[in-house]
Motif scaffolding. Structure first.
Motif, PDB file in Angstrom:
ATOM      1  N   ALA A  24       0.820  -1.219   0.000  1.00  0.00           N
ATOM      2  CA  ALA A  24       0.000   0.000   0.000  1.00  0.00           C
ATOM      3  C   ALA A  24       0.851   1.264   0.000  1.00  0.00           C
ATOM      4  O   ALA A  24       0.352   2.340  -0.350  1.00  0.00           O
ATOM      5  N   ALA A  29       0.471   2.805  -6.021  1.00  0.00           N
ATOM      6  CA  ALA A  29      -0.288   1.717  -5.404  1.00  0.00           C
ATOM      7  C   ALA A  29      -1.702   1.594  -5.961  1.00  0.00           C
ATOM      8  O   ALA A  29      -2.200   0.482  -6.178  1.00  0.00           O
ATOM      9  N   ASP A  30      -2.358   2.708  -6.192  1.00  0.00           N
ATOM     10  CA  ASP A  30      -3.737   2.652  -6.681  1.00  0.00           C
ATOM     11  C   ASP A  30      -3.842   1.889  -8.002  1.00  0.00           C
ATOM     12  O   ASP A  30      -4.791   1.128  -8.220  1.00  0.00           O
ATOM     13  N   ALA A  31      -2.875   2.097  -8.872  1.00  0.00           N
ATOM     14  CA  ALA A  31      -2.925   1.479 -10.193  1.00  0.00           C
ATOM     15  C   ALA A  31      -2.242   0.118 -10.240  1.00  0.00           C
ATOM     16  O   ALA A  31      -2.593  -0.719 -11.079  1.00  0.00           O
ATOM     17  N   THR A  33      -1.241  -2.116  -7.362  1.00  0.00           N
ATOM     18  CA  THR A  33      -1.280  -3.113  -6.281  1.00  0.00           C
ATOM     19  C   THR A  33      -1.922  -4.427  -6.711  1.00  0.00           C
ATOM     20  O   THR A  33      -1.437  -5.518  -6.353  1.00  0.00           O
ATOM     21  N   GLU A 154      -1.923   3.168 -16.666  1.00  0.00           N
ATOM     22  CA  GLU A 154      -2.752   3.870 -15.685  1.00  0.00           C
ATOM     23  C   GLU A 154      -1.883   4.650 -14.706  1.00  0.00           C
ATOM     24  O   GLU A 154      -2.233   5.767 -14.286  1.00  0.00           O
ATOM     25  N   ALA A 155      -0.729   4.076 -14.348  1.00  0.00           N
ATOM     26  CA  ALA A 155       0.137   4.713 -13.355  1.00  0.00           C
ATOM     27  C   ALA A 155       0.972   5.844 -13.928  1.00  0.00           C
ATOM     28  O   ALA A 155       1.287   6.810 -13.222  1.00  0.00           O
TER      29      ALA A 155
END
Length: 277
Positions: A24, A29-31, A33, A154-155
């Protein structure tokens, strides 16, 4: 500036008493993990197989490193700049940059180390030592470069937009993410040697020279470049300086010239050519 580095082949394990990785807290991390979790699980399973070294495309001498892959969620972790070792990282002084205010801020914002396991991490992200190349076809995941494309887009797509992308990666890592055409100035770094009137591509010295450029971009007094022209100007600041020593001979070499070449195709990168001698 978004500066892209390959991982080092060799990796230094974290101290035994260090805490394990926390997915995390890793950059992106959002894209990333979900895919990181998937790759970690598949890597542990593949590494536990009797033919694990063959699956990962490494030799028997690396059996212990492959076995470590089975417990990466509990292995001690350290900043990526300490885990990744080798010629480029030593020349860049990336570990030392983490304690330098300006350089640390630039590294956190603009340096991404590509990885078959993590996708891409920042130098301060805490990770364990591992063994996995982006070129691997990992059971349950597939070819890693292809598997990482959507999460990395995405990241990184939005972060790269309107900036200069300085690409020091090798081909398998380039295949995992490229800036979308027309959104960023994409520049790959090529190093050639000038000797006896000829210019030839080099390997060891290329890694070292890219590392010197990385360290310079992080520590220079002026702001990090935000365009291909600004990158060329920053690289030109090193022209005439001794940037390395030949392994074996002990002879030093200098940067003779920095030149920016246009992209060969509409969607390809420009090339920053660094000439050493």
């Amino acid at each position: 500036m978004l500066l892209l580095l390959p991982p080092s082949e060799g990796k230094t394990p974290a101290p035994d008493d260090a805490a394990p990785v926390d997915l995390a807290t890793l950059t992106g991390a959002d894209a990333l993990t979900v895919q990181r979790t998937r790759v970690l699980a598949s890597l542990a399973e593949a590494s536990a197989r009797p033919d694990g070294v063959d699956v990962l495309g490494v030799g028997p001498s690396l059996t212990a490193e492959v076995e470590r892959n089975t417990r990466l969620r509990t292995e001690p972790a350290a900043p990526a700049a300490h885990v990744y070792t080798g010629v480029l990282y030593a020349a860049a002084g990336l570990a030392g940059a983490l304690t330098d205010g300006t350089a640390a801020a630039r590294a956190a914002d603009g340096v991404r180390v590509f990885s078959g396991l993590w996708g891409a991490v920042s130098p301060a992200d805490r990770i364990p030592a591992y063994r996995l190349s982006m070129a691997v076809d990992l059971p349950g995941v597939g070819r890693l470069a292809a598997a990482w494309r959507a999460p990395l887009a995405e990241a990184l797509d939005a972060r790269a937009a309107g900036d200069v992308v300085v690409d020091c990666r090798s081909a398998p890592y380039v295949a995992a993410w490229k800036p979308p055409a027309g959104t960023a100035e994409w520049v790959t770094v090529r190093v050639v040697r000038h000797a006896a009137g000829k210019r030839t591509v080099v390997s060891h010295n290329a890694k070292h020279t890219r590392g010197v450029l990385t360290g310079h971009l992080l520590r220079r007094a002026d702001a990090a470049p935000s365009s291909a022209g600004g990158l060329l100007d920053a690289a030109a600041e090193l022209v005439g300086t001794v940037i390395g020593t030949e392994a074996g001979t002990g002879l030093s070499y200098r940067l003779l010239e920095a030149t920016l070449h246009p992209a060969a195709t509409r969607t390809g990168p420009m090339t920053l050519e660094l000439v050493i001698a």
